[in-house]
Scaffold this motif. Structure first.
Motif, PDB file in Angstrom:
ATOM      1  N   PHE A 225     -12.556   0.111  -8.668  1.00 61.86           N
ATOM      2  CA  PHE A 225     -12.505   0.708  -7.624  1.00 61.86           C
ATOM      3  C   PHE A 225     -11.934  -0.214  -6.453  1.00 61.86           C
ATOM      4  O   PHE A 225     -11.237   0.107  -5.508  1.00 61.86           O
ATOM      5  CB  PHE A 225     -13.983   1.243  -7.234  1.00 61.86           C
ATOM      6  N   ALA A 226     -12.366  -1.402  -6.482  1.00 60.36           N
ATOM      7  CA  ALA A 226     -12.010  -2.396  -5.445  1.00 60.36           C
ATOM      8  C   ALA A 226     -10.604  -2.869  -5.454  1.00 60.36           C
ATOM      9  O   ALA A 226      -9.744  -2.872  -4.586  1.00 60.36           O
ATOM     10  CB  ALA A 226     -12.816  -3.766  -5.559  1.00 60.36           C
ATOM     11  N   VAL A 227     -10.061  -2.648  -6.632  1.00 60.63           N
ATOM     12  CA  VAL A 227      -8.681  -3.168  -7.123  1.00 60.63           C
ATOM     13  C   VAL A 227      -7.761  -1.951  -6.708  1.00 60.63           C
ATOM     14  O   VAL A 227      -6.756  -2.203  -6.046  1.00 60.63           O
ATOM     15  CB  VAL A 227      -8.352  -3.402  -8.519  1.00 60.63           C
ATOM     16  N   ILE A 228      -8.079  -0.681  -6.898  1.00 60.00           N
ATOM     17  CA  ILE A 228      -7.386   0.370  -6.617  1.00 60.00           C
ATOM     18  C   ILE A 228      -7.344   0.557  -4.829  1.00 60.00           C
ATOM     19  O   ILE A 228      -6.335   0.782  -4.385  1.00 60.00           O
ATOM     20  CB  ILE A 228      -8.003   1.509  -6.992  1.00 60.00           C
ATOM     21  N   LEU A 229      -8.356   0.099  -4.280  1.00 51.31           N
ATOM     22  CA  LEU A 229      -8.408   0.144  -2.895  1.00 51.31           C
ATOM     23  C   LEU A 229      -7.519  -1.046  -2.224  1.00 51.31           C
ATOM     24  O   LEU A 229      -7.264  -0.807  -1.042  1.00 51.31           O
ATOM     25  CB  LEU A 229      -9.861  -0.030  -2.227  1.00 51.31           C
ATOM     26  N   SER A 230      -7.216  -2.004  -3.080  1.00 46.63           N
ATOM     27  CA  SER A 230      -6.864  -3.120  -2.681  1.00 46.63           C
ATOM     28  C   SER A 230      -5.255  -3.150  -3.167  1.00 46.63           C
ATOM     29  O   SER A 230      -4.243  -4.206  -2.826  1.00 46.63           O
ATOM     30  CB  SER A 230      -7.143  -4.474  -2.987  1.00 46.63           C
ATOM     31  N   LEU A 231      -4.749  -2.048  -3.630  1.00 45.52           N
ATOM     32  CA  LEU A 231      -3.325  -2.174  -4.044  1.00 45.52           C
ATOM     33  C   LEU A 231      -2.296  -2.234  -2.874  1.00 45.52           C
ATOM     34  O   LEU A 231      -1.296  -2.758  -3.084  1.00 45.52           O
ATOM     35  CB  LEU A 231      -2.926  -0.767  -4.775  1.00 45.52           C
ATOM     36  N   ASN A 232      -2.597  -1.741  -1.826  1.00 44.20           N
ATOM     37  CA  ASN A 232      -1.637  -1.785  -0.703  1.00 44.20           C
ATOM     38  C   ASN A 232      -1.517  -3.122  -0.200  1.00 44.20           C
ATOM     39  O   ASN A 232      -0.409  -3.671   0.388  1.00 44.20           O
ATOM     40  CB  ASN A 232      -2.169  -0.878   0.333  1.00 44.20           C
ATOM     41  N   ALA A 233      -2.361  -4.018  -0.435  1.00 44.52           N
ATOM     42  CA  ALA A 233      -2.549  -5.362  -0.202  1.00 44.52           C
ATOM     43  C   ALA A 233      -1.895  -6.388  -1.132  1.00 44.52           C
ATOM     44  O   ALA A 233      -1.203  -7.308  -1.228  1.00 44.52           O
ATOM     45  CB  ALA A 233      -3.776  -5.830   0.286  1.00 44.52           C
ATOM     46  N   LEU A 234      -2.204  -6.008  -2.408  1.00 45.55           N
ATOM     47  CA  LEU A 234      -1.936  -6.705  -3.599  1.00 45.55           C
ATOM     48  C   LEU A 234      -0.367  -6.262  -4.390  1.00 45.55           C
ATOM     49  O   LEU A 234       0.526  -7.332  -4.594  1.00 45.55           O
ATOM     50  CB  LEU A 234      -2.703  -6.413  -4.735  1.00 45.55           C
ATOM     51  N   LEU A 235       0.059  -5.172  -4.305  1.00 43.65           N
ATOM     52  CA  LEU A 235       1.249  -5.029  -5.131  1.00 43.65           C
ATOM     53  C   LEU A 235       2.507  -5.445  -4.229  1.00 43.65           C
ATOM     54  O   LEU A 235       3.436  -5.921  -4.954  1.00 43.65           O
ATOM     55  CB  LEU A 235       1.382  -3.335  -5.216  1.00 43.65           C
ATOM     56  N   PRO A 236       2.601  -5.361  -2.905  1.00 39.69           N
ATOM     57  CA  PRO A 236       3.745  -5.938  -2.391  1.00 39.69           C
ATOM     58  C   PRO A 236       4.109  -7.437  -2.676  1.00 39.69           C
ATOM     59  O   PRO A 236       4.940  -8.074  -2.743  1.00 39.69           O
ATOM     60  CB  PRO A 236       3.420  -5.742  -0.714  1.00 39.69           C
ATOM     61  N   ILE A 237       2.795  -8.325  -2.567  1.00 42.81           N
ATOM     62  CA  ILE A 237       2.826  -9.540  -2.874  1.00 42.81           C
ATOM     63  C   ILE A 237       3.317  -9.668  -4.142  1.00 42.81           C
ATOM     64  O   ILE A 237       4.329 -10.730  -4.380  1.00 42.81           O
ATOM     65  CB  ILE A 237       1.311 -10.118  -2.793  1.00 42.81           C
ATOM     66  N   LEU A 238       2.813  -9.157  -5.365  1.00 45.81           N
ATOM     67  CA  LEU A 238       3.422  -9.238  -6.554  1.00 45.81           C
ATOM     68  C   LEU A 238       4.936  -8.833  -6.790  1.00 45.81           C
ATOM     69  O   LEU A 238       5.527  -9.534  -7.566  1.00 45.81           O
ATOM     70  CB  LEU A 238       2.778  -8.287  -7.611  1.00 45.81           C
TER      71      LEU A 238
END
Length: 585
Positions: A225-238
């Motif tokens: 759940f934490a990862v899904i909630l953080s997708l907007n912060a993580l995916l652009p970086i990746l």
């Protein structure tokens, strides 16, 4: 919050005292990170105002087509941008944003102390100590974004207790997931540094619980759940880091930027030596009287603080992993991540010892010491703010000195930092951004990896200023839907060097025709050259983010919206009555 009215009142007054040099002088401070952060917030404000949301920055960072906001706490930056639009001036924004941060950090520390069953008066004192501590004062002095994240750390005390006790119910693990995801919205690096702090408590809880499989499944659900909630912060970086070689944040010597504690000659508001020494003495004197949780909590916080010092072999670490010079930069960040827990652990050690030994004198001493340290800490920090205000009001303080950066990193017609003050009070938000171009080439795509050496980075900063900041005057800029138009007139048809950068997924259209990668020449500092025609040339810059990035961003934002709605509903009296009835059934 009515039952905590005394705490709210005292913490509000303490925060106003801290802000008093700004209020009384009607003077704003930017500091070392001010222009970088305020450019991001201005960008978000303008995207909201014009309804023009884009992956690349359209209104800031030299309008060079850079990706900054999407890589750096995008959701929180939009909230900050909305607050800026609501308040109308940068000065009001600085006051309100500082108040929100320092009051919130103090209140969260107060609540953390209450969860550990410390007395209310002592808990309030700890809140005052924390809001004026070296962990969070960087925001008012230098607009350092990590302090915003550090100010939220005390909220994890409740989940730490749950992990330690083995109370890994699905509800509590999902709540922990929400907190981690929320924290990631502020700064991914700080949450990465903090998560190992939870490991000792999780190991203890797992060993204690009888339902290890169920507990692990609940923990995994919370983590997912934490990862899904953080997708907007993580995916652009990746996305941006994959396929591009970027200019990393400035490389720093790890040893030089380690925490300076346990050094006899190092005193002042920046030091945590007094807290560290106090908790060490308390652990030694009262070890047998302390509960197992208090021992583990105190030692974990102490280890975190010490790892960030030069007692840890950072010289060997930076030789083995030089990349840490750019992405960790300052080992003291680890110390600062442990500071809020060390503050509350110190009070917990002594108060628990007093309670166990039934020593009224020790109990009273802890209460009085907490009060004195709260007043002393607030006094020291407020004086530091006052000195910074005084320094930036002096006619002898240059613009570069006021921004705490070398002169070559500042491109402006202004010469003194005091000349910048009118821009904080005008309702034209663009004035502050336009008057100074502070060189910060983070995340610019380059042709080859730049060595993690301070001398090399100095050259990068100089070249970036020359190739981007000083060249902007030769071009005209216009913001369009999800893009920027750069136009200029040319006397000759030839390759033209532009103050524009291009990522792998950047879309460039020159005079109505899309140009491919083969038609673009990339220079080592990030700018590009293209073939211009005689007469008027128009280059359109946009960005095509991937479907996965768009989907992840959409999912995270919808979930955060749903969580926000549920939190608001939970505070309504009718909703609370429904919950009570449901529980009774």
């Amino acid at each position: 919050m009515s039952k905590n009215r005394t705490a709210v009142t005292i913490l509000t007054l303490a925060t106003l005292v801290l802000l008093s040099p700004l209020l009384l002088n009607q003077h704003a401070i930017l500091g070392v990170d001010g222009y970088f952060q305020y450019n991001r917030i201005y960008e978000a404000a303008m995207q909201i105002r014009h309804g023009n949301f884009s992956f690349i920055n359209l209104y800031s960072f030299q309008q060079a087509g850079r990706v900054v906001n999407s890589l750096y706490s995008p959701l929180i930056t939009y909230l900050a941008g909305a607050l800026l639009l609501l308040l109308g001036t940068w000065f009001k924004f600085q006051l309100v944003s500082n108040f929100l941060l320092y009051f919130t950090s103090g209140y969260l520390m107060y609540r953390a102390a209450q969860k550990l069953h410390l007395p209310k008066k002592l808990s309030i004192s700890l809140g005052v100590v924390f809001l004026s501590s070296n962990a969070v004062y960087g925001f008012i002095l230098g607009t350092t974004w990590r302090t915003v994240a550090l100010g939220l750390l005390p909220m994890f005390v409740g989940p730490i207790i749950d992990l330690y006790k083995g109370e890994w119910t699905l509800t509590k693990m999902l709540k922990l997931g929400v907190m981690v995801g929320f924290f990631a919205q502020f700064q991914v690096l700080t949450i990465v540094l903090f998560l190992p702090f939870l490991v000792p408590f999780a190991v203890h809880g797992l060993l204690c619980t009888k339902y290890r499989i169920d507990s692990l499944l609940n923990l995994m659900a919370g983590a997912l759940f934490a990862v899904i909630l953080s997708l907007n912060a993580l995916l652009p970086i990746l996305e941006v880091y994959r396929g591009n070689t970027l200019i990393s944040p400035v490389a720093m010597d790890l040893v030089d930027n380690a925490s300076k504690i346990l050094q006899p000659l190092y005193t002042g508001v920046e030091s945590s030596s007094d807290i560290v020494l106090t908790v060490i003495v308390g652990l030694i004197l009262f070890w047998s009287q302390l509960k197992p949780f208090t021992k583990l909590f105190s030692i974990t916080a102490l280890v975190y603080v010490i790892i960030g010092t030069a007692l840890f072999p950072w010289d060997l670490v930076q030789k083995a992993m030089p990349v840490l010079q750019s992405y960790l930069q300052m080992p003291r960040r680890i110390s600062l991540a442990g500071t809020p827990f060390l503050i509350v652990a110190t009070a917990l050690v002594y108060y628990e010892a007093a309670r166990d030994t039934e020593s009224q004198s020790l109990k009273k001493g802890v209460m009085v010491t907490g009060l004195v340290l709260g007043v002393l800490s607030l006094s020291l920090c407020t004086q530091k703010v006052a000195h910074n205000v005084h320094f930036t009001t002096q006619e002898t303080t240059s613009l570069a000195d006021g921004l705490h950066t070398p002169k070559v990193n500042v491109h402006s017609k202004l010469t003194r930092i005091s000349q910048l003050q009118p821009a904080f009070h005008t309702r034209d938000l663009s004035v502050l951004i336009a008057q100074v171009d502070r060189t910060t080439p983070d995340y610019v795509p380059v042709t080859h990896k730049i060595a993690n050496l301070p001398a090399v980075y100095s050259q990068v900063y100089r070249q970036y200023t020359q190739k981007f900041s000083t060249q902007r005057q030769h071009f005209k800029y216009k913001v369009i839907h999800k893009g920027i138009q750069v136009s200029w007139n040319a006397k000759h048809a030839k390759m033209r060097e532009l103050p524009v950068t291009a990522y792998k997924r950047t879309v460039l259209t020159l005079n109505g025709r899309r140009i491919n990668a083969a038609q673009i020449k990339h220079h080592w500092v990030g700018n590009i050259s293209i073939q211009q025609k005689v007469g008027r040339n128009v280059l359109t810059i946009s960005y095509a983010d991937s479907f996965i990035t768009k989907l992840g961003d959409f999912m995270a934002e919808i979930l955060w919206l749903a969580i926000a709605v549920l939190l608001i509903l939970a505070k309504l009296p009718d909703w609370q009555r429904i919950r009570v009835k449901a529980t009774q059934v």
